[in-house]
Design a protein around this motif. Structure first.
Motif, PDB file in Angstrom:
ATOM      1  N   GLU A   1      43.439  36.863  28.997  1.00  9.13           N
ATOM      2  CA  GLU A   1      42.746  37.857  29.535  1.00  9.13           C
ATOM      3  C   GLU A   1      42.063  37.410  31.239  1.00  9.13           C
TER       4      GLU A   1
ATOM      5  N   ARG B   1      43.369  38.024  34.541  1.00  6.13           N
ATOM      6  CA  ARG B   1      42.245  37.832  36.411  1.00  6.13           C
ATOM      7  C   ARG B   1      42.442  37.521  37.244  1.00  6.13           C
TER       8      ARG B   1
ATOM      9  N   HIS C   1      43.593  44.135  35.781  1.00  9.05           N
ATOM     10  CA  HIS C   1      43.266  42.828  35.607  1.00  9.05           C
ATOM     11  C   HIS C   1      43.077  42.645  37.007  1.00  9.05           C
TER      12      HIS C   1
END
Length: 281
Positions: free
Chosen positions: A157, A161, A170
């Motif tokens: 994750e 980003r 994101h």
């Protein structure tokens, strides 16, 4: 055929068992033991022979081995005292190549320790990874930063980003900070089963290379803009940026529609805004 001059090392599992190095959840530790995978990670920055390198959180020394095998001159920072004897043993196996610092990477001056031009390579502890990245990305750029490249393991994750493009969930402050004067890409995805113990999420190695800093742009202006814009990311810019002096006027001058939302504004548009506001400050 010439023999391999590199030292023969015990399997990492044996090192972990010998020194009682069960991963600490409090320190955000997840160890990688697959030496082929570790060698692939160490190869991402390119040739490391005689190059300065810096590693955070080496733990039992899996990635450390791979970086040393590639020929780098490595400084490694480890705050877990349990790991220091194993790392000292590794230092003996690669004479003159490894220097170990016992301490917290958040408190260590990486540039002073590793030297200008260092490649930063690390399976970052999950609990401080983003903070360390932001620190390295916020270093003075004159016209490049002190480090040559960043090769860093993150939770998937966080990796998404860092490399995100406008328009997606994101995309945010971390993407803008990572991309306004650097090239960022996901170099490798790593399945959770590759770690001991396996984390709950997938991971990825992000590779970041710097490019010359855009002229006339102050980092603090870019940070103020993105903090305000993404702090209220579902609101239109005319609402989210009204607290930033001069931002709405700058939008109009550049021709950015104030009814747009932050997630649609490109890195280049944020940089243009920050440049105009930097000139006026």
């Amino acid at each position: 055929m010439a023999s391999d001059p590199r030292p023969v090392l015990p399997p990492l599992r044996e090192v972990i068992a010998a020194y009682g190095l069960q991963a600490s959840k409090a320190l955000g530790q997840n160890f990688l033991l697959d030496e082929q995978l570790l060698d692939r990670i160490a190869a991402i920055p390119g040739p490391l022979k005689d190059q300065p390198a810096f590693e955070v959180g080496p733990g039992p020394g899996g990635l450390t081995r791979a970086i040393l095998r590639a020929g780098a001159r490595l400084v490694a920072v480890e705050r877990d005292d349990r790991c220091l004897p194993a790392l000292a043993e590794l230092s003996d196996s690669f004479p003159g190549q490894l220097r170990i610092i016992s301490g917290d990477a958040m408190q260590v001056d990486a540039q002073a320790e590793a030297g200008t031009g260092a490649h930063i390579i690390a399976n970052l502890p999950y609990n401080v990874g983003t903070a360390l990245l932001v620190g390295w990305l916020s270093a003075p750029w004159e016209p490049l930063p002190w480090w040559s490249s960043l090769t860093l393991m993150f939770q998937m994750e966080v990796a998404e980003r860092i490399v995100a493009k406008p328009g997606g969930d994101h995309y945010g402050r971390l993407a803008v900070l990572s991309q306004w004067r650097s090239e960022a890409r996901i170099a490798m995805k790593v399945h959770r089963s590759a770690f001991t113990p396996p984390p709950k999420v997938m991971s990825a190695v992000v590779h970041i290379t710097p490019k010359p800093s855009p002229k006339g742009v102050e980092l603090k202006q870019l940070e103020r803009l993105t903090a305000a814009a993404f702090g209220q990311r579902r609101k239109m810019l005319r609402q989210s940026l009204k607290s930033v002096p001069g931002a709405l006027d700058a939008l109009g001058q550049i021709g950015i529609d104030s009814q747009r939302r932050a997630e649609t504004v490109s890195v280049e548009e944020f940089v243009a805004l920050a440049r105009l506001m930097s000139e006026r400050s």
